[in-house]
Motif scaffolding. Structure first.
Motif, short mmCIF file in Angstrom:
data_model
loop_
_atom_site.label_atom_id
_atom_site.label_comp_id
_atom_site.label_asym_id
_atom_site.label_seq_id
_atom_site.Cartn_x
_atom_site.Cartn_y
_atom_site.Cartn_z
N THR A 123 19.78 66.47 33.00
CA THR A 123 18.53 65.97 32.44
C THR A 123 18.32 66.55 31.06
OG1 THR A 123 16.11 66.00 32.63
CG2 THR A 123 17.29 67.79 33.70
N LYS A 244 13.07 61.48 45.46
CA LYS A 244 13.35 60.68 44.27
C LYS A 244 12.22 60.74 43.24
CE LYS A 244 16.43 57.47 46.70
NZ LYS A 244 16.35 58.17 48.00
N THR A 245 10.98 60.84 43.71
CA THR A 245 9.85 60.94 42.78
C THR A 245 9.93 62.24 41.98
OG1 THR A 245 8.48 59.68 44.31
CG2 THR A 245 7.35 60.89 42.58
N LYS A 248 12.71 61.90 39.41
CA LYS A 248 12.29 61.11 38.25
C LYS A 248 11.45 61.96 37.30
CE LYS A 248 9.88 56.84 36.97
NZ LYS A 248 9.16 55.63 37.47
N PRO A 253 18.57 60.92 36.19
CA PRO A 253 18.85 59.48 36.33
C PRO A 253 18.87 59.07 37.80
CG PRO A 253 20.88 60.68 35.90
CD PRO A 253 19.76 61.68 35.76
N GLU A 254 18.59 57.81 38.07
CA GLU A 254 18.60 57.32 39.45
C GLU A 254 19.97 57.53 40.10
OE1 GLU A 254 17.32 53.30 39.69
OE2 GLU A 254 15.32 53.70 38.81
#
Length: 275
Positions: A123, A244-245, A248, A253-254
């Motif tokens: 990130t 996942k939240t 983010k 990245p997803e």
């Protein structure tokens, strides 16, 4: 009980070398002169011997033996040397703690640190070296509680085990603060970068107060992955439960979910620092 009741017992606080504290203070200083720090490490015989032992271990697999901190800096780079010094300084900051098996405690901290660093490299919102440091100290408040109020710490542990309540609830009920709050207070006392302390304070509940801090989110995810490794959770379940939240908000990245198999292989290779 107040956090200050713990901090005022200065003779019981972890004995972290000055050079380690200076390195952490410099984490958010873009103009920091790390060559001066390298010289201080070299003059600290215990620290330099420990770092050189690690540098020359199979962990790094260097083709030749390294004999000086200057040489280690050239070969490894200042960031990796900084990581080793910080890890070693904390790993040897206390000799024994009632109610905590120190090797397990630091092994757990190191793996969280390495996972946080692994995530930090994926990130743009988090510095990987700062993430590593956050992982090393993420549980320092629990250590502080056991050092300064061992009876209370053991009572909290017993309640968690017997009543199946969360550590956060058990701590709030007994102390009116959490060990994450205590971590932040201790880091403030040591004059560590405020953002580092805030990430440690918020990492269990990164969305609870305001816009989530990316470093707190990375630390939260590192703790999740560490728990998965400890419990030997099936990879499919790790992916299904991955927050996942939080990812983010950390700027990840997803596609990170497709790399989690790599994260699950992160070990606790810094055990040598505990010897």
């Amino acid at each position: 009980m107040q956090i200050q009741d713990l901090l005022k017992q200065t003779d019981k606080l972890p004995n972290v070398p000055d050079v380690v504290r200076e390195l952490i203070v410099l984490l958010d200083d873009p103009h920091a002169n790390y060559s001066d720090i390298s010289k201080k490490v070299a003059h600290d015989q215990t620290m330099s011997l420990k770092v050189l032992r690690v540098v020359n271990s199979a962990y790094f697999g260097l083709s030749r033996k390294v004999y000086s901190i200057d040489e280690a800096t050239v070969i490894l780079g200042i960031n990796k040397l900084k990581t080793l010094v910080i890890a070693s300084g904390f790993a040897n900051s206390v000799k024994s703690v009632e109610g905590i098996e120190l090797k397990s405690f630091w092994r757990d901290s190191f793996r969280v640190a390495m996972l946080a660093q692994w995530l930090g490299r994926r990130t743009e919102l988090v510095d990987p070296e700062e993430a590593f440091t956050a992982g090393i100290v993420h549980n320092i408040g629990r250590l502080l509680l056991h050092l300064t109020a061992p009876k209370t710490a053991l009572e909290i542990q017993a309640r968690i085990k017997d009543s199946f309540v969360s550590r956060t609830k058990a701590e709030l009920d007994s102390l009116s603060f959490t060990t994450q709050d205590a971590s932040k207070a201790l880091m403030d006392l040591w004059k560590f970068p405020p953002a580092l302390g805030e990430a440690v304070r918020m990492h269990k509940r990164p969305f609870s107060e305001q816009d989530p801090q990316p470093l707190a989110c990375v630390l939260n995810l590192a703790c999740y992955l560490n728990a998965c490794i400890r419990s030997e959770r099936d990879e499919e379940l790790v992916v299904d439960g991955f927050p996942k939240t939080v990812a983010k908000a950390a700027g990840l990245p997803e596609q990170i979910i497709y790399q989690l198999d790599e994260a699950l292989l992160v070990g606790d290779d810094l055990d040598i620092l505990l010897s």
